[in-house]
Design a protein around this motif. Structure first.
Motif, mmCIF file in Angstrom:
data_model
loop_
_atom_site.group_PDB
_atom_site.id
_atom_site.type_symbol
_atom_site.label_atom_id
_atom_site.label_comp_id
_atom_site.label_asym_id
_atom_site.label_seq_id
_atom_site.Cartn_x
_atom_site.Cartn_y
_atom_site.Cartn_z
ATOM 1 N N ILE A 12 0.859 -1.185 0.000
ATOM 2 C CA ILE A 12 0.000 0.000 0.000
ATOM 3 C C ILE A 12 0.893 1.231 0.000
ATOM 4 N N ALA A 13 0.772 2.016 -1.050
ATOM 5 C CA ALA A 13 1.433 3.320 -1.087
ATOM 6 C C ALA A 13 0.429 4.321 -0.539
ATOM 7 N N PRO A 140 -4.626 6.356 -0.921
ATOM 8 C CA PRO A 140 -3.732 5.201 -1.031
ATOM 9 C C PRO A 140 -3.883 4.434 -2.338
ATOM 10 N N VAL A 141 -2.832 3.688 -2.646
ATOM 11 C CA VAL A 141 -2.789 2.853 -3.843
ATOM 12 C C VAL A 141 -2.423 1.436 -3.402
ATOM 13 N N TYR A 142 -3.245 0.460 -3.790
ATOM 14 C CA TYR A 142 -2.923 -0.938 -3.534
ATOM 15 C C TYR A 142 -2.119 -1.459 -4.727
ATOM 16 N N ILE A 143 -1.034 -2.153 -4.440
ATOM 17 C CA ILE A 143 -0.176 -2.726 -5.469
ATOM 18 C C ILE A 143 -0.230 -4.240 -5.305
ATOM 19 N N ILE A 144 -0.825 -4.908 -6.282
ATOM 20 C CA ILE A 144 -1.050 -6.353 -6.219
ATOM 21 C C ILE A 144 -0.252 -6.999 -7.347
ATOM 22 N N ASP A 145 0.552 -8.005 -7.013
ATOM 23 C CA ASP A 145 1.496 -8.590 -7.964
ATOM 24 C C ASP A 145 0.865 -9.445 -9.062
#
Length: 161
Positions: A12-13, A140-145
């Motif tokens: 999470i950014a 916020p930004v969720y970063i999912i691989d």
């Protein structure tokens, strides 16, 4: 009887400024693209922008219809464009965001079930994970691989006879 657990980790950014330049640009393009989504009924504008392995960027927005089932989500609109313009090209990252009319958009949005299935099918088709940046217009930004994390126990081609 046995019990199994499923979990996944994601980053999470807190703000777009915490992303690297390429991710921030992709997300900013998606945020700007919400303005052209066609959502006269829900007033919920969604946009997705993909960065492909060949460096191309492809865009998609939700397109509603008075006959509600005829509409298409931004993610599937994007996949249709990629599949048509760049068949079987690897999608490295997709930024997905939204802007409801006259409301705040400050929490990340996640694809609906139908879009998760479609994204997962594309991952399988090109045998490469799709990284997701999920965000609102701010916050916020969720970063999912990989999309695979969003659809555990998914139905796939291996289930067909």
């Amino acid at each position: 009887m046995t019990e199994k657990n499923h979990h996944f980790s994601f980053k999470i950014a807190a703000h777009i400024n915490e992303l690297d330049a390429a991710d921030a640009d992709l997300l900013q393009q998606a945020r700007q693209l919400t303005a052209v989504a066609y959502a006269p009924y829900s007033k919920f504008h969604v946009a997705s922008v993909a960065l492909l392995a060949n460096g191309a960027m492809v865009r998609g927005t939700n397109q509603e219809n008075a006959s509600y089932p005829v509409g298409i989500c931004a993610e599937r609109s994007l996949l249709a464009a990629v599949g048509t313009q760049y068949p079987n090209e690897i999608i490295r990252t997709i930024a997905i965001t939204y802007q409801p009319q006259n409301e705040k958009s400050n929490t990340p949005i996640s694809p609906c079930g139908m879009c998760r299935q479609s994204l997962l099918e594309y991952e399988a088709r090109v045998n490469h994970p799709i990284r997701l940046l999920l965000a609102g217009a701010e916050g916020p930004v969720y970063i999912i691989d990989t999309v695979k994390h969003l659809l555990p126990l998914a139905f796939g081609s291996g289930h067909l006879l």
